[in-house]
Design a protein around this motif. Sequence first.
Motif, PDB file in Angstrom:
ATOM      1  N   THR A 234       3.925  -3.101   0.912  1.00 60.19           N
ATOM      2  CA  THR A 234       4.276  -3.762  -0.344  1.00 60.19           C
ATOM      3  C   THR A 234       4.750  -2.720  -1.339  1.00 60.19           C
ATOM      4  N   PHE A 235       5.954  -2.916  -1.878  1.00 58.19           N
ATOM      5  CA  PHE A 235       6.526  -2.029  -2.886  1.00 58.19           C
ATOM      6  C   PHE A 235       6.408  -2.677  -4.257  1.00 58.19           C
ATOM      7  N   SER A 236       6.228  -1.837  -5.275  1.00 59.69           N
ATOM      8  CA  SER A 236       6.378  -2.320  -6.638  1.00 59.69           C
ATOM      9  C   SER A 236       7.870  -2.468  -6.936  1.00 59.69           C
ATOM     10  N   ASP A 258       8.659 -13.270   0.867  1.00 61.97           N
ATOM     11  CA  ASP A 258       7.645 -12.625   0.028  1.00 61.97           C
ATOM     12  C   ASP A 258       8.054 -11.256  -0.508  1.00 61.97           C
ATOM     13  N   LYS A 259       9.211 -10.742  -0.109  1.00 60.92           N
ATOM     14  CA  LYS A 259       9.639  -9.398  -0.517  1.00 60.92           C
ATOM     15  C   LYS A 259       8.632  -8.315  -0.118  1.00 60.92           C
ATOM     16  N   VAL A 260       8.067  -8.466   1.081  1.00 59.25           N
ATOM     17  CA  VAL A 260       7.209  -7.438   1.659  1.00 59.25           C
ATOM     18  C   VAL A 260       7.768  -7.075   3.027  1.00 59.25           C
ATOM     19  N   LEU A 261       7.489  -5.857   3.471  1.00 59.44           N
ATOM     20  CA  LEU A 261       8.001  -5.375   4.747  1.00 59.44           C
ATOM     21  C   LEU A 261       6.903  -5.473   5.799  1.00 59.44           C
ATOM     22  N   SER A 262       7.100  -6.333   6.761  1.00 57.70           N
ATOM     23  CA  SER A 262       6.178  -6.491   7.885  1.00 57.70           C
ATOM     24  C   SER A 262       6.887  -6.000   9.136  1.00 57.70           C
ATOM     25  N   PHE A 263       6.314  -4.985   9.813  1.00 60.12           N
ATOM     26  CA  PHE A 263       7.032  -4.378  10.930  1.00 60.12           C
ATOM     27  C   PHE A 263       6.090  -3.567  11.816  1.00 60.12           C
ATOM     28  N   VAL A 264       6.507  -3.398  13.060  1.00 61.50           N
ATOM     29  CA  VAL A 264       5.912  -2.431  13.983  1.00 61.50           C
ATOM     30  C   VAL A 264       6.849  -1.230  13.989  1.00 61.50           C
ATOM     31  N   PRO A 265       6.444  -0.086  13.448  1.00 60.88           N
ATOM     32  CA  PRO A 265       7.391   1.011  13.221  1.00 60.88           C
ATOM     33  C   PRO A 265       7.763   1.733  14.511  1.00 60.88           C
ATOM     34  N   PRO A 266       8.982   2.273  14.572  1.00 62.12           N
ATOM     35  CA  PRO A 266       9.319   3.208  15.648  1.00 62.12           C
ATOM     36  C   PRO A 266       8.481   4.471  15.536  1.00 62.12           C
ATOM     37  N   ASP A 267       8.428   5.231  16.596  1.00 62.24           N
ATOM     38  CA  ASP A 267       7.720   6.503  16.574  1.00 62.24           C
ATOM     39  C   ASP A 267       8.667   7.584  16.078  1.00 62.24           C
ATOM     40  N   GLY A 268       8.208   8.412  15.137  1.00 63.41           N
ATOM     41  CA  GLY A 268       9.032   9.499  14.623  1.00 63.41           C
ATOM     42  C   GLY A 268       9.837   9.083  13.405  1.00 63.41           C
ATOM     43  N   LYS A 269      10.986   9.746  13.212  1.00 61.24           N
ATOM     44  CA  LYS A 269      11.805   9.527  12.020  1.00 61.24           C
ATOM     45  C   LYS A 269      12.762   8.358  12.233  1.00 61.24           C
ATOM     46  N   PHE A 270      12.907   7.547  11.197  1.00 54.60           N
ATOM     47  CA  PHE A 270      13.850   6.439  11.233  1.00 54.60           C
ATOM     48  C   PHE A 270      14.137   5.977   9.804  1.00 54.60           C
ATOM     49  N   LYS A 271      15.239   5.260   9.640  1.00 51.46           N
ATOM     50  CA  LYS A 271      15.595   4.707   8.326  1.00 51.46           C
ATOM     51  C   LYS A 271      15.087   3.282   8.246  1.00 51.46           C
ATOM     52  N   LEU A 272      14.169   3.028   7.330  1.00 51.90           N
ATOM     53  CA  LEU A 272      13.538   1.726   7.224  1.00 51.90           C
ATOM     54  C   LEU A 272      14.458   0.702   6.568  1.00 51.90           C
ATOM     55  N   MET A 273      15.152   1.107   5.491  1.00 48.63           N
ATOM     56  CA  MET A 273      16.000   0.144   4.798  1.00 48.63           C
ATOM     57  C   MET A 273      16.995   0.848   3.884  1.00 48.63           C
ATOM     58  N   ALA A 400      12.058   3.307 -10.059  1.00 48.86           N
ATOM     59  CA  ALA A 400      10.604   3.425 -10.279  1.00 48.86           C
ATOM     60  C   ALA A 400       9.815   2.736  -9.174  1.00 48.86           C
ATOM     61  N   MET A 401      10.333   2.749  -7.948  1.00 49.81           N
ATOM     62  CA  MET A 401       9.675   2.071  -6.834  1.00 49.81           C
ATOM     63  C   MET A 401       8.497   2.903  -6.342  1.00 49.81           C
ATOM     64  N   ARG A 402       7.361   2.223  -6.087  1.00 51.27           N
ATOM     65  CA  ARG A 402       6.153   2.873  -5.611  1.00 51.27           C
ATOM     66  C   ARG A 402       5.516   2.008  -4.521  1.00 51.27           C
ATOM     67  N   GLY A 418       2.020   8.650   2.590  1.00 49.77           N
ATOM     68  CA  GLY A 418       2.583   9.476   1.530  1.00 49.77           C
ATOM     69  C   GLY A 418       3.978   9.000   1.183  1.00 49.77           C
ATOM     70  N   MET A 419       4.372   9.214  -0.079  1.00 51.30           N
ATOM     71  CA  MET A 419       5.687   8.779  -0.538  1.00 51.30           C
ATOM     72  C   MET A 419       6.266   9.840  -1.456  1.00 51.30           C
ATOM     73  N   ARG A 420       7.553  10.100  -1.285  1.00 48.66           N
ATOM     74  CA  ARG A 420       8.249  11.102  -2.105  1.00 48.66           C
ATOM     75  C   ARG A 420       9.587  10.521  -2.534  1.00 48.66           C
ATOM     76  N   GLY A 421       9.939  10.740  -3.779  1.00 49.84           N
ATOM     77  CA  GLY A 421      11.201  10.228  -4.314  1.00 49.84           C
ATOM     78  C   GLY A 421      12.153  11.347  -4.695  1.00 49.84           C
ATOM     79  N   THR A 422      13.432  11.123  -4.489  1.00 47.69           N
ATOM     80  CA  THR A 422      14.484  12.061  -4.888  1.00 47.69           C
ATOM     81  C   THR A 422      15.686  11.255  -5.340  1.00 47.69           C
ATOM     82  N   SER A 423      16.310  11.694  -6.427  1.00 50.12           N
ATOM     83  CA  SER A 423      17.469  10.992  -6.958  1.00 50.12           C
ATOM     84  C   SER A 423      18.660  11.933  -7.042  1.00 50.12           C
ATOM     85  N   PHE A 424      19.823  11.379  -6.749  1.00 50.42           N
ATOM     86  CA  PHE A 424      21.081  12.103  -6.866  1.00 50.42           C
ATOM     87  C   PHE A 424      22.009  11.316  -7.788  1.00 50.42           C
TER      88      PHE A 424
END
Length: 431
Positions: A234-236, A258-273, A400-402, A418-424
């Motif tokens: 769930t994201f703000s 519901d604007k929530v992400l329900s998923f079985v994640p891949p293993d390792g790195k991937f782009k969620l959305m 301001a997504m958290r 953990g979550m980290r944000g970066t803006s360009f």
Amino acid sequence: MAIDGLIILDNTGRAIAQSGFHSFPPAYPLLHIDALNSALASSPRQIDVDPVIYVQGSKLDSPSACCHVRRGELRYLCPVSGDVVDPLYAFAFLQTFVDILHEYFGHLSAETLKDNFDIVYQLLEETLDSGGHPLTTSPNALRDIVLPPTLLHKVLSVAGVSGLASTSANSHPFASPIPWRKIGVRYNNNEIFFDVVETLEAIVNKNGQPAVSTVWGRVDSNCKLSGTPDLLLTFSNAQSLVDCSLHPCVRLQRWARDKVLSFVPPDGKFKLMDYRFAPATASAISQTSVPFILRTGVTVDERGGSIDLTLSSRLTTRTMENVYVELYLGEGATGANCLASHNASWTFNPRTQTLVWELKTVVPSANYTFRGSFTSTAENPRPSRAFRIRFEIPQHNFSAMRIEQLKLTGEVYKPYKGMRGTSFGNVEWRW
């Protein structure tokens, strides 16, 4: 629509690897390579070449199209013939294949692909079937079919290095009922990380007001969870995310409802959305403010001109980094003589005739000035009517997504998140 095949060229326009093209004459891929090289040679700038090139076949009734993209020093081609249902079909496959190569080899170069010819051709065969349709494009499924080009993973697994994933010895290709996740994955430390990367694209008029401003974002994830976890994320501020493109693992109906992400994640790195941020305001056209102010003063004289700039940040707590202010000085520009405050640097590129002001950091409540002049062989110089400003803001998101909550079912452990944000930013500031 089907893709006829795939061709990889080096920076000289020579083919490194290509699909079999079994249903086409031997000259078919050569026609597309020659068409692209001819278009690049006849264009003054490579970026001016259309991404889709018409190719006249050996027979007058069999034309085709060459879809191509450049990534790094390599160029990737997709010949396409027949009816085209979706023009982006070929480009989506090209980008997917480039991402797969990055997963396997890291930095891509002609030498890297030549040293791993066997793996490249195996990937070509597995990702595109004989009918020209994408087949297996999930990196987790491909690793079970085509082994990566290193034994380091196996050596570390035998050594029992902490935190390294190990798969079941009985696993085999397509053993998992979930295409994007292996079976029997085990980690000593169960954790998942999210990187939210947002890019502001804006046009600011000469009065300092945004004419257009759009924030595009993506959520990258690195999953190190054992077993087959089922996550509910769930994201703000999720209601402000529109035009979303989701990974196949996400359950679309749950997101739409519901604007929530329900998923079985891949293993390792991937782009969620991927998404576009649309602020919820009363205005029909909502704009995201630009995080700086640029006061411009440009005077054009005979065979030259002068520039006077002042830049300051609108942010109160964050520091902008790697700020580049660019101005195209027009045809005939020969040089510049400038002075920048705060020990900032500047350069003039005579090939592109562009003046660049570079600031490593821009802190709040500080003014940064840039003054100088330029010369030109043109009697009436015509510099660009807009500055191009690029910047980076670490630990910051325009939306301001958290993460509000992360629930896990199907496994008994409690994961670390953990979550980290970066803006360009990429802003066109008109004067």
